[in-house]
Design a protein around this motif. Structure first.
Motif, PDB file in Angstrom:
ATOM      1  N   THR A 138       1.177  -1.107   0.086  1.00 53.57           N
ATOM      2  CA  THR A 138       0.078   0.163  -0.055  1.00 53.57           C
ATOM      3  C   THR A 138       0.966   1.073   0.186  1.00 53.57           C
ATOM      4  OG1 THR A 138      -1.638  -1.322   1.168  1.00 53.57           O
ATOM      5  CG2 THR A 138      -1.532   1.180   1.456  1.00 53.57           C
ATOM      6  N   LYS A 139       2.216   1.154   0.689  1.00 57.08           N
ATOM      7  CA  LYS A 139       2.789   2.376   0.852  1.00 57.08           C
ATOM      8  C   LYS A 139       3.466   2.665  -0.514  1.00 57.08           C
ATOM      9  CE  LYS A 139       3.926   2.598   5.830  1.00 57.08           C
ATOM     10  NZ  LYS A 139       3.147   1.382   6.238  1.00 57.08           N
ATOM     11  N   ILE A 140       4.071   1.578  -1.104  1.00 57.55           N
ATOM     12  CA  ILE A 140       4.585   2.011  -2.788  1.00 57.55           C
ATOM     13  C   ILE A 140       3.739   2.094  -3.702  1.00 57.55           C
ATOM     14  CG2 ILE A 140       6.600   0.721  -1.974  1.00 57.55           C
ATOM     15  CD1 ILE A 140       5.883  -1.716  -3.636  1.00 57.55           C
ATOM     16  N   ALA A 141       2.388   1.625  -3.340  1.00 57.81           N
ATOM     17  CA  ALA A 141       1.529   2.200  -4.412  1.00 57.81           C
ATOM     18  C   ALA A 141       1.102   3.623  -4.622  1.00 57.81           C
ATOM     19  CB  ALA A 141       0.064   1.281  -4.025  1.00 57.81           C
ATOM     20  N   SER A 142       1.140   4.341  -3.381  1.00 58.63           N
ATOM     21  CA  SER A 142       0.901   5.747  -3.391  1.00 58.63           C
ATOM     22  C   SER A 142       1.916   6.374  -2.675  1.00 58.63           C
ATOM     23  CB  SER A 142      -0.351   6.060  -3.031  1.00 58.63           C
ATOM     24  OG  SER A 142      -0.543   7.441  -2.950  1.00 58.63           O
ATOM     25  N   TRP A 143       3.399   6.579  -3.210  1.00 58.76           N
ATOM     26  CA  TRP A 143       4.646   7.075  -2.466  1.00 58.76           C
ATOM     27  C   TRP A 143       4.234   8.628  -2.008  1.00 58.76           C
ATOM     28  CZ3 TRP A 143       7.528   4.706   0.441  1.00 58.76           C
ATOM     29  CH2 TRP A 143       8.822   5.346   0.773  1.00 58.76           C
ATOM     30  N   ASP A 144       3.629   9.329  -2.822  1.00 65.71           N
ATOM     31  CA  ASP A 144       3.162  10.579  -2.341  1.00 65.71           C
ATOM     32  C   ASP A 144       2.382  10.717  -1.148  1.00 65.71           C
ATOM     33  OD1 ASP A 144       4.741  11.867  -4.283  1.00 65.71           O
ATOM     34  OD2 ASP A 144       2.959  12.053  -5.657  1.00 65.71           O
ATOM     35  N   SER A 145       1.572   9.799  -0.905  1.00 64.72           N
ATOM     36  CA  SER A 145       0.262   9.695   0.220  1.00 64.72           C
ATOM     37  C   SER A 145       1.152   9.305   1.536  1.00 64.72           C
ATOM     38  CB  SER A 145      -0.663   8.747   0.012  1.00 64.72           C
ATOM     39  OG  SER A 145      -1.508   9.214  -0.860  1.00 64.72           O
ATOM     40  N   THR A 146       2.323   8.177   1.001  1.00 56.85           N
ATOM     41  CA  THR A 146       3.034   7.731   2.110  1.00 56.85           C
ATOM     42  C   THR A 146       3.776   8.755   2.904  1.00 56.85           C
ATOM     43  OG1 THR A 146       2.978   5.552   1.213  1.00 56.85           O
ATOM     44  CG2 THR A 146       4.773   5.930   2.925  1.00 56.85           C
TER      45      THR A 146
ATOM     46  N   PHE B  70       3.778  10.246   6.535  1.00 56.02           N
ATOM     47  CA  PHE B  70       5.062  10.296   7.676  1.00 56.02           C
ATOM     48  C   PHE B  70       5.262  11.721   7.904  1.00 56.02           C
ATOM     49  CE2 PHE B  70       5.602   6.076   6.602  1.00 56.02           C
ATOM     50  CZ  PHE B  70       6.184   5.303   7.449  1.00 56.02           C
ATOM     51  N   GLU B  71       5.130  12.800   6.859  1.00 54.96           N
ATOM     52  CA  GLU B  71       5.181  14.050   7.231  1.00 54.96           C
ATOM     53  C   GLU B  71       4.229  14.872   8.234  1.00 54.96           C
ATOM     54  OE1 GLU B  71       5.470  15.794   3.250  1.00 54.96           O
ATOM     55  OE2 GLU B  71       7.510  15.057   3.125  1.00 54.96           O
ATOM     56  N   ASN B  72       3.087  14.171   8.119  1.00 50.86           N
ATOM     57  CA  ASN B  72       1.899  14.811   8.761  1.00 50.86           C
ATOM     58  C   ASN B  72       1.132  14.104  10.067  1.00 50.86           C
ATOM     59  OD1 ASN B  72       2.163  17.245   7.409  1.00 50.86           O
ATOM     60  ND2 ASN B  72       1.102  16.098   5.527  1.00 50.86           N
ATOM     61  N   GLU B  73       1.408  12.813   9.911  1.00 46.48           N
ATOM     62  CA  GLU B  73       0.557  11.961  10.699  1.00 46.48           C
ATOM     63  C   GLU B  73       1.382  11.046  11.761  1.00 46.48           C
ATOM     64  OE1 GLU B  73      -2.866  11.920  11.102  1.00 46.48           O
ATOM     65  OE2 GLU B  73      -3.187  13.323   9.464  1.00 46.48           O
ATOM     66  N   TYR B  74       2.417  10.575  11.320  1.00 46.33           N
ATOM     67  CA  TYR B  74       3.081   9.784  11.995  1.00 46.33           C
ATOM     68  C   TYR B  74       4.294  10.450  12.875  1.00 46.33           C
ATOM     69  CZ  TYR B  74       1.172   6.041   8.834  1.00 46.33           C
ATOM     70  OH  TYR B  74       0.228   5.212   8.247  1.00 46.33           O
TER      71      TYR B  74
ATOM     72  N   GLU C 153      11.079  11.049   5.368  1.00 48.39           N
ATOM     73  CA  GLU C 153      11.469  10.676   4.184  1.00 48.39           C
ATOM     74  C   GLU C 153      12.254   9.344   4.383  1.00 48.39           C
ATOM     75  OE1 GLU C 153      12.522  13.688   4.655  1.00 48.39           O
ATOM     76  OE2 GLU C 153      11.011  14.841   3.631  1.00 48.39           O
ATOM     77  N   VAL C 154      13.167   9.266   5.569  1.00 47.82           N
ATOM     78  CA  VAL C 154      14.158   8.092   5.666  1.00 47.82           C
ATOM     79  C   VAL C 154      13.078   7.287   6.503  1.00 47.82           C
ATOM     80  CG1 VAL C 154      16.025   7.484   7.255  1.00 47.82           C
ATOM     81  CG2 VAL C 154      16.133   9.425   5.872  1.00 47.82           C
ATOM     82  N   ALA C 155      12.213   7.755   7.399  1.00 46.89           N
ATOM     83  CA  ALA C 155      11.286   6.875   8.140  1.00 46.89           C
ATOM     84  C   ALA C 155      10.302   6.100   7.196  1.00 46.89           C
ATOM     85  CB  ALA C 155      10.548   7.644   9.182  1.00 46.89           C
ATOM     86  N   ALA C 156       9.973   6.764   6.262  1.00 47.49           N
ATOM     87  CA  ALA C 156       9.190   5.952   5.124  1.00 47.49           C
ATOM     88  C   ALA C 156       9.686   5.237   4.308  1.00 47.49           C
ATOM     89  CB  ALA C 156       8.658   7.374   4.237  1.00 47.49           C
ATOM     90  N   LEU C 157      10.940   5.417   4.043  1.00 44.22           N
ATOM     91  CA  LEU C 157      11.848   4.525   3.243  1.00 44.22           C
ATOM     92  C   LEU C 157      12.146   3.187   4.060  1.00 44.22           C
ATOM     93  CD1 LEU C 157      13.102   4.021   0.280  1.00 44.22           C
ATOM     94  CD2 LEU C 157      15.242   5.142   1.302  1.00 44.22           C
ATOM     95  N   LEU C 158      12.371   3.507   5.158  1.00 46.79           N
ATOM     96  CA  LEU C 158      12.928   2.522   5.864  1.00 46.79           C
ATOM     97  C   LEU C 158      11.798   1.303   6.370  1.00 46.79           C
ATOM     98  CD1 LEU C 158      15.577   3.961   8.218  1.00 46.79           C
ATOM     99  CD2 LEU C 158      16.008   2.325   6.695  1.00 46.79           C
TER     100      LEU C 158
END
Length: 168
Positions: A58-66, A70-74, A82-87
């Motif tokens: 799901t995360k790679i299907a919509s990377w902009d949403s991911t 990670f910028e606004n919710e997590y 960006e690093v947290a999303a990738l890891l």
């Protein structure tokens, strides 16, 4: 308290009469459960792996949403979004595959167990249902972590090929 781990833990001789018949039935039931154990271990690994792997997909299907999440919710501690999303995505896509194969199973279960805790801590708006899901996944990972991958795993096959006998 002593738990019966297999039919060999039951007395070798049966008492006469009804008690003997009951003990015989208990032995058969325990042997049947022992036979199901590898399938249950595998099913548990497949279930947990599917949860994390699907989340990664799901995360790679919509990377902009991911990235937005990670910028606004997590609120992942110590890492830029960006690093947290990738890891996080990498963990969710790589370690479930190891669980399915039963390869490095305890290490994979440990990584996903810790990842699961970080996910709960990093998302304050998780809610009761989400928290319950994460608790269930954590418990299932803890079972795999403590019990091992079971007989239907590459870990077991490798262990036997190296001449170390059965191990799960």
């Amino acid at each position: 308290m002593h738990y019966v781990n297999n039919s060999m833990d039951l007395p070798a001789t049966s008492p006469p009469g009804a008690a003997g018949r009951v003990l015989h039935l208990v032995r058969r039931a325990v042997r049947g459960l022992d036979g199901l154990s590898p399938l249950v271990d595998l099913a548990l690994r497949l279930f947990v792996a599917a949860v994390f792997f699907n989340s990664g997909l799901t995360k790679i299907a919509s990377w902009d949403s991911t990235l937005s999440l990670f910028e606004n919710e997590y609120a992942v501690p110590l890492l830029p979004p960006e690093v947290a999303a990738l890891l996080g995505t990498g963990v969710e896509l790589f370690f479930p595959v190891l669980l399915v194969l039963g390869l490095g199973t305890r290490a994979a279960a440990l990584v996903l167990f810790v990842f699961n805790i970080v996910a709960v801590v990093s998302y304050p708006d998780l809610g009761a249902a989400g928290l319950k899901d994460h608790q269930t996944w954590g418990l299932l990972l803890l079972v795999t972590l403590t019990h091992g991958p079971g007989a239907l795993s590459l870990d077991r096959l490798i262990h036997r090929r190296l001449g170390h006998g059965p191990r799960g």
